[in-house]
Motif scaffolding. Structure first.
Motif, short mmCIF file in Angstrom:
data_model
loop_
_atom_site.label_atom_id
_atom_site.label_comp_id
_atom_site.label_asym_id
_atom_site.label_seq_id
_atom_site.Cartn_x
_atom_site.Cartn_y
_atom_site.Cartn_z
N THR A 11 1.93 -7.95 2.57
CA THR A 11 1.44 -8.20 3.97
C THR A 11 0.39 -7.19 4.45
OG1 THR A 11 3.39 -6.60 4.88
CG2 THR A 11 3.91 -8.98 4.81
N SER A 12 -0.02 -6.32 3.55
CA SER A 12 -1.14 -5.53 3.85
C SER A 12 -2.70 -6.00 4.08
CB SER A 12 -1.49 -4.55 2.97
OG SER A 12 -2.02 -5.04 1.78
N GLY A 13 -2.80 -7.24 3.67
CA GLY A 13 -4.11 -7.92 3.97
C GLY A 13 -5.12 -7.56 2.88
N ARG A 14 -4.63 -6.87 1.89
CA ARG A 14 -5.52 -6.37 0.67
C ARG A 14 -6.05 -7.43 -0.05
NH1 ARG A 14 -9.27 -3.81 -1.20
NH2 ARG A 14 -9.15 -3.02 -3.49
N LEU A 15 -7.40 -7.48 -0.16
CA LEU A 15 -7.99 -8.57 -0.79
C LEU A 15 -8.55 -7.86 -2.31
CD1 LEU A 15 -10.26 -10.05 1.79
CD2 LEU A 15 -8.33 -10.88 1.04
N ALA A 16 -8.04 -8.60 -3.30
CA ALA A 16 -8.23 -7.83 -4.55
C ALA A 16 -9.89 -7.91 -4.79
CB ALA A 16 -7.70 -8.82 -5.89
N ALA A 64 -0.43 3.38 -2.08
CA ALA A 64 -0.97 2.26 -1.68
C ALA A 64 0.32 1.62 -0.58
CB ALA A 64 -1.42 0.87 -2.49
N GLY A 65 1.36 1.92 -1.12
CA GLY A 65 2.78 1.48 -0.38
C GLY A 65 2.72 2.16 0.96
N THR A 66 2.12 3.13 1.43
CA THR A 66 1.95 3.97 2.66
C THR A 66 1.08 3.02 3.59
OG1 THR A 66 -0.03 5.48 2.22
CG2 THR A 66 2.36 6.25 1.99
N ILE A 67 0.38 2.00 3.21
CA ILE A 67 -0.71 1.01 3.90
C ILE A 67 0.19 -0.01 4.48
CG2 ILE A 67 -2.63 -0.25 3.82
CD1 ILE A 67 -3.82 1.57 1.59
N GLU A 68 -0.09 0.11 5.72
CA GLU A 68 0.70 -1.10 6.67
C GLU A 68 -0.35 -2.38 6.60
OE1 GLU A 68 1.47 -0.14 10.74
OE2 GLU A 68 3.50 -0.50 10.37
N ARG A 69 -1.47 -2.14 7.07
CA ARG A 69 -2.43 -3.19 7.11
C ARG A 69 -3.98 -2.88 6.92
NH1 ARG A 69 -4.71 -4.50 12.34
NH2 ARG A 69 -4.06 -2.94 13.94
N ILE A 70 -4.58 -3.63 6.43
CA ILE A 70 -6.09 -3.33 6.36
C ILE A 70 -6.83 -4.44 7.18
CG2 ILE A 70 -8.07 -3.36 4.83
CD1 ILE A 70 -5.75 -2.76 2.43
N ALA A 72 -10.48 -5.84 7.60
CA ALA A 72 -11.70 -5.96 7.09
C ALA A 72 -12.92 -5.97 7.95
CB ALA A 72 -11.73 -6.91 6.11
N ASP A 73 -12.37 -6.47 9.24
CA ASP A 73 -13.56 -6.88 10.34
C ASP A 73 -13.88 -5.32 10.94
OD1 ASP A 73 -13.64 -9.39 9.79
OD2 ASP A 73 -12.02 -9.92 11.46
N GLU A 74 -12.66 -4.58 11.12
CA GLU A 74 -12.99 -3.45 11.72
C GLU A 74 -13.20 -2.31 10.74
OE1 GLU A 74 -9.99 -1.63 14.25
OE2 GLU A 74 -9.78 -3.85 15.23
N ARG A 75 -12.97 -2.57 9.60
CA ARG A 75 -13.24 -1.56 8.41
C ARG A 75 -12.23 -0.33 8.55
NH1 ARG A 75 -16.97 -1.63 4.45
NH2 ARG A 75 -17.31 0.64 4.72
N LYS A 76 -11.11 -0.82 8.93
CA LYS A 76 -10.09 0.45 9.07
C LYS A 76 -8.82 0.03 8.23
CE LYS A 76 -11.00 1.94 13.81
NZ LYS A 76 -10.22 2.08 15.11
N ILE A 77 -8.18 1.05 7.64
CA ILE A 77 -6.59 0.88 7.15
C ILE A 77 -5.72 1.71 8.08
CG2 ILE A 77 -5.52 1.65 5.23
CD1 ILE A 77 -8.37 1.59 3.60
N TYR A 78 -4.55 1.13 8.09
CA TYR A 78 -3.61 1.66 9.15
C TYR A 78 -2.38 1.92 8.10
CZ TYR A 78 -6.30 -0.10 12.89
OH TYR A 78 -7.28 -0.49 13.80
N VAL A 79 -2.14 3.32 8.10
CA VAL A 79 -0.91 3.74 7.40
C VAL A 79 0.48 3.93 8.16
CG1 VAL A 79 -2.28 4.66 5.40
CG2 VAL A 79 -1.80 6.14 7.41
#
Length: 122
Positions: A11-16, A64-70, A72-79
């Motif tokens: 559910t993080s939104g990580r794009l390979a 990576a498991g601490t990442i809640e969501r990414i 890409a539009d804001e270029r932010k990672i939320y942990v």
């Protein structure tokens, strides 16, 4: 070591293949810095965050498991950890700890158990 700590959540939104370098990183209670390096390796994915003035001259490694969501539009990672929790993590030294399975185990335990490093549950 908690393997789930070292993989991105579905559910993080990580794009390979997406380059996360330069993305801002937000803890649950504020900004902690920018991504300096990241890895998508199976069972050892992480981001290295340059904390800038927050922890002067330090970098932190976040599984990576601490990442809640990414975003890409804001270029932010939320942990999903607080700044204090991140600040109190086992100290990271790029030369010693990148690719070091012992450090990964220690860090995975710290973030995966809910107990502070060397201490009792938070």
């Amino acid at each position: 070591m908690s393997d789930s700590m070292w993989g991105y959540r579905e559910t993080s939104g990580r794009l390979a293949g997406a380059d996360l370098t330069g993305y801002k990183v937000e803890a649950t209670d504020g900004s902690i810095g920018k991504v300096d390096k990241h890895s998508d390796e199976t069972r050892s994915a992480y981001i290295v965050v340059d904390t800038g003035p927050w922890i002067f001259g330090k970098e932190v490694l976040l599984p990576a498991g601490t990442i809640e969501r990414i975003d890409a539009d804001e270029r932010k990672i939320y942990v999903d950890r607080t700044k204090e929790r991140i600040k109190n993590a086992p100290e990271f030294d790029r030369e010693k700890h990148l690719g070091n399975s012992g450090y990964n185990e220690e860090l995975g335990t710290y973030y995966g158990t809910g107990a502070p490093f060397g201490g009792r549950p938070a």
